[in-house]
Design a protein around this motif. Structure first.
Motif, PDB file in Angstrom:
ATOM      1  N   GLY A 322      61.354  38.456  18.419  1.00  8.41           N
ATOM      2  CA  GLY A 322      61.143  37.214  19.152  1.00  8.41           C
ATOM      3  C   GLY A 322      60.313  37.429  20.403  1.00  8.41           C
ATOM      4  O   GLY A 322      59.766  38.510  20.641  1.00  8.41           O
ATOM      5  N   GLN A 323      60.220  36.390  21.214  1.00 11.93           N
ATOM      6  CA  GLN A 323      59.462  36.444  22.454  1.00 11.93           C
ATOM      7  C   GLN A 323      60.426  36.480  23.636  1.00 11.93           C
ATOM      8  O   GLN A 323      61.060  35.470  23.944  1.00 11.93           O
ATOM      9  N   PRO A 324      60.569  37.626  24.297  1.00 11.47           N
ATOM     10  CA  PRO A 324      61.452  37.671  25.470  1.00 11.47           C
ATOM     11  C   PRO A 324      60.952  36.740  26.564  1.00 11.47           C
ATOM     12  O   PRO A 324      59.744  36.528  26.733  1.00 11.47           O
ATOM     13  N   ALA A 325      61.884  36.175  27.300  1.00 11.89           N
ATOM     14  CA  ALA A 325      61.521  35.311  28.430  1.00 11.89           C
ATOM     15  C   ALA A 325      61.114  36.165  29.623  1.00 11.89           C
ATOM     16  O   ALA A 325      61.479  37.332  29.737  1.00 11.89           O
ATOM     17  N   ALA A 326      60.348  35.561  30.515  1.00 10.78           N
ATOM     18  CA  ALA A 326      60.006  36.158  31.809  1.00 10.78           C
ATOM     19  C   ALA A 326      59.350  37.526  31.691  1.00 10.78           C
ATOM     20  O   ALA A 326      59.676  38.452  32.428  1.00 10.78           O
ATOM     21  N   VAL A 327      58.415  37.645  30.759  1.00 11.84           N
ATOM     22  CA  VAL A 327      57.624  38.889  30.681  1.00 11.84           C
ATOM     23  C   VAL A 327      56.514  38.806  31.728  1.00 11.84           C
ATOM     24  O   VAL A 327      55.639  37.951  31.660  1.00 11.84           O
ATOM     25  N   ALA A 328      56.572  39.699  32.685  1.00 12.52           N
ATOM     26  CA  ALA A 328      55.698  39.601  33.860  1.00 12.52           C
ATOM     27  C   ALA A 328      54.236  39.852  33.537  1.00 12.52           C
ATOM     28  O   ALA A 328      53.343  39.353  34.222  1.00 12.52           O
TER      29      ALA A 328
END
Length: 336
Positions: A322-328
């Motif tokens: 999936g797409q992790p949240a808050a990837v800087a």
């Protein structure tokens, strides 16, 4: 297809909720180490073998720098248990194709609690009153001396000016409304009606001149360094208070010190300082109109529980494709 093998190796060097670490064993071989508060590189001899084998790392104070990355050839994903991953070399991770997730708002609730604690303590002089009492100054021959000496203001009906309408600022607003305060917010990224009837979004100078208490909750960046200078402080009323549990560099130190020294404002409550810790001879220690706490805005076990929860979500998203949240560094990785 997933980003990690079914038994990817996870190294946790941050303070971490044991229950969250245990839950992650369904996807990872999890290894935790005693957290260090020294702020050193993860490229330490005692971590060499674990770091070399790690597919994912969770860190907080430890630095994931070039040396640590060179020692971690298998590394594919990083979680920094910070609102912004300041302990991680983002460009170096991006060059290696490694996403770096952060844990935004992990300490928003408890920092808002501390900010409001400072507001109450400052306007009601509770810190000064406690010191006075502990020193044995309350005498039977004048029982009402503290009633006169430490007389403060109530918050109901007064105006709180909040600099920054983000995660912490919004939580401070909710607390202020519960105390019956009127709320002004300055945030250049918010529309005028962003908070409806709860708060009025205003220009900085308007907020400084109208508020009974001003509290700082903006992030520190090029646009906010020195945001509150001598001109803004001069707009404050003599009976107004200034509270900062955000970032010291947002405020011009000399301007605030002059205002406090000359009693141009009623007082201040500070949890952050331009030099930490302040020098022993710092003038702040000698001012009777200042409440001080030693940068404890995020000092709560609740923060560890919250950043562990956010980190667990990010790790699960990554491990299952999936797409992790808050990837800087998501934008940089997408364009590379």
């Amino acid at each position: 297809m997933t980003n990690a093998s079914p038994r990817a190796r996870l190294l946790i060097t941050a303070p971490f909720d044991p229950a969250a670490a245990e839950r992650l064993t369904d996807l990872f071989d999890v290894e935790t180490v005693e957290p260090s508060m020294a702020g050193d590189s993860l490229a330490r001899p005692e971590l060499a073998e674990r770091l070399a084998a790690a597919d994912a790392v969770v860190c907080e104070v430890d630095k994931l720098d070039e040396a640590a990355l060179a020692a971690a050839p298998a590394l594919k994903f990083v979680v920094s248990c910070r609102a912004n991953p300041v302990n991680v070399d983002l460009p170096a991770c991006t060059r290696r194709g490694i996403p770096v997730a952060a844990t935004p708002a992990r300490n928003a609730e408890i920092t808002a609690d501390l900010a409001f604690t400072l507001i109450l303590s400052t306007v009601r002089h509770t810190g000064e009153a406690e010191r006075w009492m502990r020193e044995g100054n309350w005498k039977a021959d004048d029982l009402f001396e503290p009633y006169v000496r430490f007389r403060g203001i109530g918050l109901g009906g007064r105006t709180l000016g909040i600099l920054g309408g983000g995660a912490i600022g919004r939580r401070v607003m909710r607390r202020a409304l519960a105390f019956g305060m009127k709320v002004l917010v300055h945030d250049p990224f918010l529309a005028q009606g962003a908070f409806g009837d709860d708060a009025e979004v205003v220009a900085l100078d308007d907020l400084m001149s109208r508020s009974d208490v001003v509290t700082v909750h903006v992030p520190l960046n090029a646009s906010t360094v020195g945001l509150v200078g001598s001109e803004q402080i001069a707009l404050m009323r003599p009976d107004a208070y200034f509270v900062n549990a955000g970032r010291a560099a947002v405020v011009d130190e000399a301007a605030l010190m002059t205002a406090l020294r000359e009693k141009r404002i009623a007082g201040a409550g500070l949890d952050v300082f331009w030099n930490e810790p302040p020098d022993a001879d710092c003038e702040l220690f000698r001012l009777d109109n200042v409440t001080l706490t030693p940068h404890i805005g995020g000092a709560s076990d609740d923060v560890v529980t919250e950043h562990s929860r956010i980190a667990e979500q990010a790790l699960r998203a990554w491990a299952t494709g999936g797409q992790p949240a808050a990837v800087a560094n998501a934008r940089e990785l997408a364009s590379s």
